[in-house]
Motif scaffolding. Structure first.
Motif, mmCIF file in Angstrom:
data_model
loop_
_atom_site.group_PDB
_atom_site.id
_atom_site.type_symbol
_atom_site.label_atom_id
_atom_site.label_comp_id
_atom_site.label_asym_id
_atom_site.label_seq_id
_atom_site.Cartn_x
_atom_site.Cartn_y
_atom_site.Cartn_z
ATOM 1 N N VAL A 76 -17.537 -2.099 1.274
ATOM 2 C CA VAL A 76 -17.924 -2.948 0.303
ATOM 3 C C VAL A 76 -19.323 -3.673 0.208
ATOM 4 C CG1 VAL A 76 -16.957 -5.102 -1.161
ATOM 5 C CG2 VAL A 76 -15.294 -3.467 -0.146
ATOM 6 N N LYS A 77 -20.077 -3.476 -1.030
ATOM 7 C CA LYS A 77 -21.280 -4.306 -1.412
ATOM 8 C C LYS A 77 -21.109 -4.767 -2.671
ATOM 9 C CE LYS A 77 -23.895 -0.724 0.642
ATOM 10 N NZ LYS A 77 -24.971 0.508 0.375
ATOM 11 N N VAL A 78 -20.948 -6.356 -2.799
ATOM 12 C CA VAL A 78 -20.497 -7.128 -4.028
ATOM 13 C C VAL A 78 -21.598 -6.483 -4.896
ATOM 14 C CG1 VAL A 78 -20.588 -9.196 -4.963
ATOM 15 C CG2 VAL A 78 -19.590 -9.000 -2.438
ATOM 16 N N GLU A 79 -22.704 -6.293 -5.069
ATOM 17 C CA GLU A 79 -23.528 -5.863 -6.075
ATOM 18 C C GLU A 79 -23.249 -4.846 -6.885
ATOM 19 O OE1 GLU A 79 -25.685 -4.414 -2.094
ATOM 20 O OE2 GLU A 79 -24.369 -6.269 -2.678
ATOM 21 N N ASP A 80 -22.295 -4.025 -6.188
ATOM 22 C CA ASP A 80 -21.794 -2.916 -6.896
ATOM 23 C C ASP A 80 -20.631 -3.050 -8.000
ATOM 24 O OD1 ASP A 80 -23.263 -1.214 -5.275
ATOM 25 O OD2 ASP A 80 -21.887 -0.486 -4.014
ATOM 26 N N GLN A 99 -13.640 -13.681 8.119
ATOM 27 C CA GLN A 99 -14.995 -14.348 7.460
ATOM 28 C C GLN A 99 -15.428 -13.301 6.212
ATOM 29 O OE1 GLN A 99 -16.334 -17.575 8.046
ATOM 30 N NE2 GLN A 99 -17.405 -16.657 6.287
ATOM 31 N N ARG A 100 -15.546 -11.955 6.480
ATOM 32 C CA ARG A 100 -15.937 -11.068 5.540
ATOM 33 C C ARG A 100 -15.306 -11.232 4.344
ATOM 34 N NH1 ARG A 100 -19.547 -8.970 2.716
ATOM 35 N NH2 ARG A 100 -19.336 -6.759 2.138
ATOM 36 N N VAL A 101 -14.021 -11.371 4.176
ATOM 37 C CA VAL A 101 -13.099 -11.645 2.811
ATOM 38 C C VAL A 101 -13.881 -12.755 2.235
ATOM 39 C CG1 VAL A 101 -10.961 -12.432 1.983
ATOM 40 C CG2 VAL A 101 -11.292 -10.575 3.325
ATOM 41 N N ILE A 102 -14.155 -13.853 3.096
ATOM 42 C CA ILE A 102 -14.607 -15.294 2.581
ATOM 43 C C ILE A 102 -16.046 -15.050 2.118
ATOM 44 C CG2 ILE A 102 -15.315 -17.739 3.180
ATOM 45 C CD1 ILE A 102 -12.194 -17.123 2.941
ATOM 46 N N ASP A 103 -16.469 -14.364 2.863
ATOM 47 C CA ASP A 103 -18.144 -14.155 2.433
ATOM 48 C C ASP A 103 -18.291 -13.077 0.761
ATOM 49 O OD1 ASP A 103 -19.201 -15.290 4.620
ATOM 50 O OD2 ASP A 103 -19.642 -13.241 5.712
ATOM 51 N N ILE A 104 -17.301 -12.241 0.852
ATOM 52 C CA ILE A 104 -17.090 -11.646 -0.347
ATOM 53 C C ILE A 104 -16.730 -12.359 -1.722
ATOM 54 C CG2 ILE A 104 -15.739 -10.051 -1.688
ATOM 55 C CD1 ILE A 104 -15.597 -8.477 0.915
ATOM 56 N N VAL A 105 -15.954 -13.401 -1.472
ATOM 57 C CA VAL A 105 -15.428 -14.311 -2.466
ATOM 58 C C VAL A 105 -16.671 -15.175 -2.750
ATOM 59 C CG1 VAL A 105 -13.906 -16.333 -3.213
ATOM 60 C CG2 VAL A 105 -12.983 -13.995 -1.705
ATOM 61 N N GLN A 106 -17.289 -15.599 -1.768
ATOM 62 C CA GLN A 106 -18.289 -16.502 -2.021
ATOM 63 C C GLN A 106 -19.502 -15.738 -2.726
ATOM 64 O OE1 GLN A 106 -19.030 -17.821 2.070
ATOM 65 N NE2 GLN A 106 -17.885 -19.732 1.786
ATOM 66 N N GLY A 129 -14.256 -21.916 -0.603
ATOM 67 C CA GLY A 129 -15.115 -23.262 -0.835
ATOM 68 C C GLY A 129 -15.566 -23.320 -2.146
ATOM 69 N N VAL A 130 -15.123 -22.482 -3.131
ATOM 70 C CA VAL A 130 -15.606 -22.443 -4.268
ATOM 71 C C VAL A 130 -15.022 -23.018 -5.436
ATOM 72 C CG1 VAL A 130 -16.385 -19.887 -3.702
ATOM 73 C CG2 VAL A 130 -14.273 -20.308 -5.092
ATOM 74 N N LEU A 131 -14.011 -24.024 -5.073
ATOM 75 C CA LEU A 131 -13.169 -24.903 -5.931
ATOM 76 C C LEU A 131 -13.751 -26.311 -6.285
ATOM 77 C CD1 LEU A 131 -9.569 -23.776 -5.313
ATOM 78 C CD2 LEU A 131 -11.178 -23.055 -7.223
ATOM 79 N N GLN A 132 -14.805 -26.634 -5.476
ATOM 80 C CA GLN A 132 -15.426 -28.000 -5.620
ATOM 81 C C GLN A 132 -15.761 -28.307 -6.843
ATOM 82 O OE1 GLN A 132 -15.531 -30.309 -2.930
ATOM 83 N NE2 GLN A 132 -15.875 -31.795 -4.384
ATOM 84 N N GLY A 133 -14.896 -29.377 -7.476
ATOM 85 C CA GLY A 133 -15.293 -29.890 -8.792
ATOM 86 C C GLY A 133 -14.934 -28.868 -10.000
ATOM 87 N N ARG A 134 -14.040 -27.888 -9.816
ATOM 88 C CA ARG A 134 -13.436 -27.018 -10.782
ATOM 89 C C ARG A 134 -12.014 -26.954 -10.737
ATOM 90 N NH1 ARG A 134 -16.526 -21.451 -9.154
ATOM 91 N NH2 ARG A 134 -16.405 -21.241 -11.010
ATOM 92 N N GLU A 135 -11.473 -26.392 -12.016
ATOM 93 C CA GLU A 135 -10.258 -26.346 -12.476
ATOM 94 C C GLU A 135 -9.596 -25.118 -11.863
ATOM 95 O OE1 GLU A 135 -10.361 -26.983 -16.377
ATOM 96 O OE2 GLU A 135 -10.822 -29.255 -16.426
#
Length: 193
Positions: A76-80, A99-106, A129-135
């Motif tokens: 998996v390469k996120v840019e793809d 950690q790789r799953v977390i990195d992918i989501v981030q 950690g992508v929900l800070q200040g979000r709904e």
């Protein structure tokens, strides 16, 4: 021109409908959906669980299908990819330890690529950690995860979806029509009849 690619993060005991339905619906629309799981390769399977609402204090769980993965997690390469799908079920509970799953989501979030998470999928968003200040909507039992991650839990009807920025979230599989329609719209697809 090749099909636009989506990534679907699965794992053993991912929720059956929340994995199968998005995979099939998005494939039907012409997307290439790479379904992956840590430590597994294309052709390997993950076991699914069917969660249902039958009047108990929480969902019931029954054995589902074996779902065949379509791509190697290690490649998996996120840019793809143009978007990310995170099904619920029990898989997010342990996938968030990888950690790789977390990195992918981030990486998807940092790039502002559309992310569709349903039910317990919010556990991965919270852990990344992508929900800070979000709904964020989720299965109600995941509301505390959303709040502890600095987000606002959106308590919406089980058949509805919530969109904020690049996030499309929903409480559970009864929201598939609203959730998938909102995700496809964020991807920029136009469906005409």
């Amino acid at each position: 021109m090749s099909a636009k690619k989506l990534l679907l993060l699965a794992g053993d005991f991912t929720e059956d409908y929340e994995t199968m339905v998005p995979f099939q619906a998005l494939t039907m629309l012409g997307y290439q959906v790479d379904a992956v799981c840590p430590d597994k390769k294309a052709g390997d399977t993950v076991r699914t669980a069917i969660h249902d609402f039958e009047g108990d204090q929480t969902y019931t769980e029954k054995p589902g299908h074996n779902f065949a993965l379509t791509y190697d997690f290690d490649k998996v390469k996120v840019e793809d990819y143009v978007g990310l799908v995170i099904p619920g079920g029990r898989a997010p509970e342990y996938l968030r330890l990888n950690q790789r799953v977390i990195d992918i989501v981030q990486q998807f979030d940092k790039a502002q690529k559309p992310i569709a998470a349903v039910c317990h999928g919010a556990q991965l968003l919270a852990a990344a950690g992508v929900l800070q200040g979000r709904e964020c909507s989720a299965y109600p039992a995941c509301g505390p995860d959303v709040k502890l991650a600095g987000g606002t839990y959106m308590d919406i009807p089980v058949d509805q979806a919530h969109v904020q920025g690049n996030l499309v979230t929903a409480p559970a599989w009864p929201a598939h029509p609203a959730w998938l329609a909102a995700f496809v719209k964020l991807l920029g697809a136009r469906i005409t009849l």
